[in-house]
Design an enzyme around this catalytic site. Structure first.
Site, PDB file in Angstrom:
ATOM      1  N   GLU A 156       0.823  -1.210   0.000  1.00 28.04           N
ATOM      2  CA  GLU A 156       0.000   0.000   0.000  1.00 28.04           C
ATOM      3  C   GLU A 156       0.865   1.270   0.000  1.00 28.04           C
ATOM      4  OE1 GLU A 156      -3.965  -1.965   2.039  1.00 28.04           O
ATOM      5  OE2 GLU A 156      -2.555  -0.925   3.349  1.00 28.04           O
ATOM      6  N   GLU A 356      -5.007  -7.984  -2.137  1.00 22.99           N
ATOM      7  CA  GLU A 356      -5.742  -8.111  -0.875  1.00 22.99           C
ATOM      8  C   GLU A 356      -7.212  -7.863  -1.144  1.00 22.99           C
ATOM      9  OE1 GLU A 356      -4.394  -5.679   2.376  1.00 22.99           O
ATOM     10  OE2 GLU A 356      -2.270  -6.008   1.918  1.00 22.99           O
TER      11      GLU A 356
END
Length: 459
Positions: A156, A356
């Protein structure tokens, strides 16, 4: 015939601090996560139980597993001496995955800055730490790249260009991001991380050309609360700076016009050297990757037109009345997932790797010994996999993999054990031999069918 390509990657993602445990074993040095509340000392004890978990993942039909190498387990002080015992652990994990028919994917950083580098330099706020990270990455790559094809630099990465980037680098968050001088510190940290990403990409491709690497964004599509032009503009700006910036740079090798114009308008001059910009221009990303859990809805009511870009994601968020949410307020939106996958492919031209996806839920083992009936998890993943198939079949997106988050239960990122994502229950509360025992939930068999059918059997 499946709409998804042959060789599609199905599997699971975890971070080292939420999975490994063994914080004070195997020569590991301290990281910033040891100074936060949570269950990091043992996590789910993957350090000792990874073989058991790999067998479960193979039984579930997975063919890919993204794990993180802990920087402070490999280089305890963050720079200097390498811990052979730590490297050997990750090599054994990769070897065992391969033996189980599961392709390993290595993530090099997932918010666990070595404590020494946080305390001395403020983490990625310092270019010294950028250099240290690149050296750490080279150590791991040289050891594992001969057997690991898939690589990720930063989990991220876009979060590093927001105020929380200081928190995950182990440094105090600037007090007032609305002040251009403070905002510049936040955006400088994001640039430093992009330089680190570029240099690692370049090193991997120059030395291991068969390996694949890409940038990753925590992508949360943002809808305007109404058709009001101010709402639409706020949603557009928030998506640009909070979602798209990292992926745009990874795809083009340069900062986009909306970003450079913004810096000029704010009077911000970042420390970007010619060599750094050349490294970014030279990098090649083999895929664009993301985490996706939810969408958000924004209203411009009460939001100043001068709100700094780095905090737009915290401004104007309102509940979307047209979608359901879990108890933590995370809005469930599979159509938003379809749109996200399609737009990432259209905008970057890169294959999309979904790293994810999942839903957190409170769960306990039934007192009667029966299986946990997590139909809500099955429904969530069914709807999102269907949306992914539509992105491929109806929108023309090229998607190469779908990894769930923590499909064997792990502590949440805040360190509690209330929010569970897995198809396998881990018993934290039990004592003795039952402590941390793994127990499949109802969704386990569903994932097995879904994965082994290449996304076709979702009943």
């Amino acid at each position: 015939m499946s709409v998804l390509p042959k060789g599609f990657l199905w599997g699971n993602s975890v971070s080292s601090m939420q999975y490994d445990g063994a914080q004070h074993q195997g020569g590991k040095g301290p990281s910033v996560y040891e100074h936060k509340q949570g269950a990091w000392e043992e996590a789910v004890d993957g350090y000792h139980r990874f073989r058991e978990d790999n067998e479960l993942m193979a039984e579930m039909g997975m063919n890919c597993y993204r794990f993180q190498t802990s920087w402070s387990r490999v280089i305890p002080a963050g720079e200097g001496a390498v811990n052979e015992e730590g490297l050997a652990y990750y090599e054994a994990l990769a070897d065992d995955l391969i033996a189980n028919g599961i392709a390993p994917m290595v993530c090099l950083y997932h918010f666990d800055m070595p404590l020494a580098l946080a305390e001395k330099f403020g983490g990625f706020a310092s270019k010294h730490v950028v250099d240290a990270f690149v050296e750490y990455a080279k150590v791991v790559i040289d050891r594992l790249a001969p057997k690991v094809k898939w690589w990720l630099t930063f989990n991220e990465q876009n979060l590093h260009g927001l105020p929380m980037g200081f928190d995950i680098s182990g440094a105090p968050i600037p007090e007032n991001p609305a002040d251009p001088a403070s905002e510049a510190k936040v955006l400088q940290l994001g640039h430093n991380v992009m330089v680190a990403h570029a240099r690692v990409c370049n090193y991997l491709h120059e030395n291991y050309p068969d390996c694949k690497i890409g940038g990753m964004c925590a992508f949360t599509p943002i809808y305007p609360a109404t058709p009001a032009p101010a709402d639409v503009l706020l949603a557009t700006q928030a998506e640009r700076f909070c979602d798209w910036l990292v992926l745009d740079v990874c795809a083009t090798g340069r900062y986009p016009a909306y970003y450079t114009a913004y810096l000029r308008s704010r009077g911000i001059e970042l420390d970007m050297t010619a060599d750094e910009l050349a490294d970014i221009a030279r990098m090649k990303n083999d895929f664009a990757s993301l985490s996706y859990y939810r969408s958000q809805c924004f209203s411009a009511d009460g939001v100043s037109a001068d709100t700094p870009a780095c905090v737009l994601g915290d401004a104007g968020h309102v509940k979307n009345p047209l979608v359901e949410a879990n108890e933590w307020g995370w809005e469930i939106d599979p159509l938003g997932y379809r749109r996200t996958l399609s737009e990432i492919y259209e905008r970057t031209g890169l294959p999309v790797f979904s790293l994810e996806n999942g839903i957190g839920w409170r769960e306990e083992l039934p007192a009667d010994g029966s299986m946990i009936d997590d139909e809500y998890r099955i429904s969530y993943h069914r709807d999102h996999i269907k949306a992914m198939r539509d992105a491929v079949e109806k929108d023309g997106a090229r998607v190469i993999g779908y990894l769930g988050w923590g499909l064997i239960d792990i502590p949440s990122s805040s360190g509690d054990i209330e929010k569970r994502y897995g198809a396998v229950y881990v018993d934290y509360a039990a004592e003795g031999e039952g402590h941390l025992a793994r127990t499949p939930k109802k969704s386990f068999a569903w994932f097995k069918r879904a994965f082994e059918s290449n996304g076709e059997d979702l009943a």
